[in-house]
Design a protein around this motif. Structure first.
Motif, PDB file in Angstrom:
ATOM      1  N   SER A 170       0.830  -1.059   0.049  1.00 50.56           N
ATOM      2  CA  SER A 170      -0.079  -0.071  -0.028  1.00 50.56           C
ATOM      3  C   SER A 170       1.132   1.061  -0.033  1.00 50.56           C
ATOM      4  CB  SER A 170      -0.779   0.024   1.214  1.00 50.56           C
ATOM      5  OG  SER A 170      -1.725   1.324   1.337  1.00 50.56           O
ATOM      6  N   GLY A 171       0.438   2.265  -0.822  1.00 50.85           N
ATOM      7  CA  GLY A 171       1.382   3.390  -0.845  1.00 50.85           C
ATOM      8  C   GLY A 171       0.576   4.513   0.141  1.00 50.85           C
ATOM      9  N   SER A 172      -0.510   4.102   0.713  1.00 50.57           N
ATOM     10  CA  SER A 172      -1.377   5.364   1.405  1.00 50.57           C
ATOM     11  C   SER A 172      -0.864   5.935   2.485  1.00 50.57           C
ATOM     12  CB  SER A 172      -2.610   4.796   1.764  1.00 50.57           C
ATOM     13  OG  SER A 172      -2.624   3.624   2.604  1.00 50.57           O
ATOM     14  N   SER A 173       0.349   5.264   3.071  1.00 53.73           N
ATOM     15  CA  SER A 173       1.010   5.798   4.747  1.00 53.73           C
ATOM     16  C   SER A 173       2.314   6.692   4.242  1.00 53.73           C
ATOM     17  CB  SER A 173       1.469   4.614   5.356  1.00 53.73           C
ATOM     18  OG  SER A 173       2.672   3.957   4.585  1.00 53.73           O
ATOM     19  N   GLY A 174       2.476   6.947   2.894  1.00 52.21           N
ATOM     20  CA  GLY A 174       3.622   8.179   2.768  1.00 52.21           C
ATOM     21  C   GLY A 174       4.157   7.889   1.282  1.00 52.21           C
ATOM     22  N   GLU A 175       4.879   8.978   0.753  1.00 50.01           N
ATOM     23  CA  GLU A 175       5.674   8.804  -0.467  1.00 50.01           C
ATOM     24  C   GLU A 175       6.667   7.619  -0.549  1.00 50.01           C
ATOM     25  OE1 GLU A 175       8.210  11.720  -3.236  1.00 50.01           O
ATOM     26  OE2 GLU A 175       7.396  12.330  -1.393  1.00 50.01           O
ATOM     27  N   HIS A 176       7.362   7.446   0.829  1.00 50.90           N
ATOM     28  CA  HIS A 176       8.415   6.289   0.644  1.00 50.90           C
ATOM     29  C   HIS A 176       7.623   4.820   0.576  1.00 50.90           C
ATOM     30  CE1 HIS A 176       6.716   5.935   4.784  1.00 50.90           C
ATOM     31  NE2 HIS A 176       7.217   4.981   4.700  1.00 50.90           N
ATOM     32  N   ARG A 177       6.404   4.842   0.829  1.00 49.78           N
ATOM     33  CA  ARG A 177       5.942   3.466   0.591  1.00 49.78           C
ATOM     34  C   ARG A 177       5.123   3.586  -0.736  1.00 49.78           C
ATOM     35  NH1 ARG A 177       7.732  -0.272   2.404  1.00 49.78           N
ATOM     36  NH2 ARG A 177       6.061  -1.460   1.627  1.00 49.78           N
ATOM     37  N   GLN A 178       4.713   4.684  -1.244  1.00 56.63           N
ATOM     38  CA  GLN A 178       4.407   4.558  -2.724  1.00 56.63           C
ATOM     39  C   GLN A 178       5.572   4.396  -3.936  1.00 56.63           C
ATOM     40  OE1 GLN A 178       1.165   5.100  -3.735  1.00 56.63           O
ATOM     41  NE2 GLN A 178       1.852   4.393  -5.738  1.00 56.63           N
ATOM     42  N   ILE A 179       6.824   4.896  -3.338  1.00 56.26           N
ATOM     43  CA  ILE A 179       7.801   4.384  -4.040  1.00 56.26           C
ATOM     44  C   ILE A 179       8.192   2.908  -3.977  1.00 56.26           C
ATOM     45  CG2 ILE A 179      10.331   4.790  -4.025  1.00 56.26           C
ATOM     46  CD1 ILE A 179      10.021   7.621  -3.194  1.00 56.26           C
ATOM     47  N   ALA A 180       8.192   2.506  -2.930  1.00 60.11           N
ATOM     48  CA  ALA A 180       8.110   1.031  -2.686  1.00 60.11           C
ATOM     49  C   ALA A 180       7.098   0.073  -3.607  1.00 60.11           C
ATOM     50  CB  ALA A 180       7.815   0.348  -1.013  1.00 60.11           C
ATOM     51  N   LYS A 181       5.798   0.663  -3.582  1.00 61.77           N
ATOM     52  CA  LYS A 181       4.779   0.071  -4.364  1.00 61.77           C
ATOM     53  C   LYS A 181       5.107   0.042  -5.871  1.00 61.77           C
ATOM     54  CE  LYS A 181      -0.254   0.315  -4.994  1.00 61.77           C
ATOM     55  NZ  LYS A 181      -1.650   0.959  -4.511  1.00 61.77           N
ATOM     56  N   PHE A 182       5.728   1.289  -6.157  1.00 60.60           N
ATOM     57  CA  PHE A 182       6.133   1.163  -7.874  1.00 60.60           C
ATOM     58  C   PHE A 182       7.392   0.455  -7.990  1.00 60.60           C
ATOM     59  CE2 PHE A 182       4.270   5.681  -8.143  1.00 60.60           C
ATOM     60  CZ  PHE A 182       3.091   5.261  -8.711  1.00 60.60           C
ATOM     61  N   PHE A 183       7.931   0.247  -6.834  1.00 59.76           N
ATOM     62  CA  PHE A 183       9.072  -0.685  -7.268  1.00 59.76           C
ATOM     63  C   PHE A 183       8.618  -2.016  -7.430  1.00 59.76           C
ATOM     64  CE2 PHE A 183      12.281  -3.673  -5.106  1.00 59.76           C
ATOM     65  CZ  PHE A 183      13.338  -3.358  -5.929  1.00 59.76           C
ATOM     66  N   PHE A 184       7.760  -2.562  -6.416  1.00 61.55           N
ATOM     67  CA  PHE A 184       7.275  -3.797  -6.719  1.00 61.55           C
ATOM     68  C   PHE A 184       6.575  -4.214  -8.006  1.00 61.55           C
ATOM     69  CE2 PHE A 184       3.819  -6.884  -6.097  1.00 61.55           C
ATOM     70  CZ  PHE A 184       4.290  -7.896  -5.334  1.00 61.55           C
ATOM     71  N   MET A 185       5.859  -3.007  -8.273  1.00 59.50           N
ATOM     72  CA  MET A 185       5.122  -3.198  -9.516  1.00 59.50           C
ATOM     73  C   MET A 185       6.154  -3.551 -10.738  1.00 59.50           C
ATOM     74  SD  MET A 185       2.289  -0.212  -8.680  1.00 59.50           S
ATOM     75  CE  MET A 185       1.702   0.298 -10.662  1.00 59.50           C
ATOM     76  N   GLU A 186       7.044  -2.451 -10.744  1.00 58.60           N
ATOM     77  CA  GLU A 186       8.138  -2.758 -11.778  1.00 58.60           C
ATOM     78  C   GLU A 186       8.825  -4.054 -11.955  1.00 58.60           C
ATOM     79  OE1 GLU A 186      12.499  -0.925 -12.747  1.00 58.60           O
ATOM     80  OE2 GLU A 186      11.304  -0.055 -11.300  1.00 58.60           O
ATOM     81  N   LYS A 187       9.147  -4.510 -10.710  1.00 58.67           N
ATOM     82  CA  LYS A 187       9.780  -5.871 -10.537  1.00 58.67           C
ATOM     83  C   LYS A 187       8.930  -6.993 -10.821  1.00 58.67           C
ATOM     84  CE  LYS A 187      13.884  -4.113  -9.838  1.00 58.67           C
ATOM     85  NZ  LYS A 187      14.899  -4.015 -10.827  1.00 58.67           N
TER      86      LYS A 187
END
Length: 257
Positions: free
Chosen positions: A111-128
């Motif tokens: 989930s990216g809802s808790s902050g920008e750092h988690r949205q970055i982690a979400k996009f990383f997951f999606m890419e990989k």
């Protein structure tokens, strides 16, 4: 073959709310769960192998966080934990159970809802994860990916879509990524194949009266390869009892394990 998927929002919390008593009277062959929020030593015997199920888990290294599992009545031929990327696997987001030529996967996107750092982690997951999805599709196996994808795909999939277009879970990049999973890679959103109706949600915020007013999001899916997707016969979202802020998504397939 009946498959249930549910984000538990904590397996111990769901247990206190009657999840395992409910599960004992279901006819599911396979139950995929997400967000265990526990490590294996935290799980009681009933949580590890409830009723007549065998339990398999991929827990996060961080205590009280993430984690996925699969309960199945029939023992699988093989179980795979993780996708081989350390940053992702440390969060316990993928477990696969193989039964002959069929693979069932319990999946939990960040989930990216808790902050920008988690949205970055979400996009990383999606890419990989996108190449993993392409590899799964090319494997020749039948695949059903069950779980919390943390993305509402289309406007019909959440109540307040207009006000959420800049919020995690309904960002244009996330929706396009999921469209690519379905349209380009070739997976099928099994629920939508059988139920095109609005107001079909699997998650409700704990704020306000979201549950009471059915102000929800459809972010839990069973996404399958085309042949097994065509064997789906009925779909439902169980809302009679609440074990979590998510609801169980139940799909019956004309298939025998």
């Amino acid at each position: 073959m009946q498959i249930i998927t549910l984000n538990l929002n904590g397996v111990r919390a769901a247990a206190k709310k009657g999840f395992f008593e409910w599960l004992a009277v279901q006819s599911a062959d396979i139950v995929c769960v997400q967000e265990l929020k526990a490590q294996l030593p935290d799980l009681s015997g009933d949580m590890l192998s409830p009723d007549s199920y065998h339990g398999y888990f991929h827990c996060a290294t961080q205590k009280g966080y993430s984690g996925v599992g699969i309960y199945c009545r029939k023992q699988p031929d093989n179980v795979i934990e993780g996708i081989g990327i350390p940053e992702i696997d440390a969060e316990g987001r993928f477990i696969q159970a193989d039964f002959g030529n069929l693979s069932i996967i319990s999946l939990y996107l960040p989930s990216g809802s808790s902050g920008e750092h988690r949205q970055i982690a979400k996009f990383f997951f999606m890419e990989k994860f996108f190449p993993v999805l392409k590899t799964l599709m090319a494997s020749g196996r039948e695949i059903i990916l069950c779980g919390d994808w943390n993305i509402a795909h289309k406007e019909i999939d959440l109540k307040n879509w207009r006000s959420n277009q800049k919020n995690s879970g309904f960002l244009p990049e996330e929706r396009m990524w999921l469209s690519n999973v379905l349209d380009d890679v070739g997976f099928v959103d099994v629920f939508r194949q059988l139920n095109p109706e609005p107001d079909q949600y699997t998650w409700w915020s704990n704020r306000g009266q979201a549950w009471t007013k059915n102000v929800g999001w459809r972010i839990d899916y069973q996404v399958a390869t085309p042949v097994i997707a065509q064997k789906a016969r009925s779909v439902s979202i169980f809302k009679t009892e609440r074990f979590s802020d998510h609801a169980p998504l139940i799909i019956d397939y004309d298939h025998i394990l």
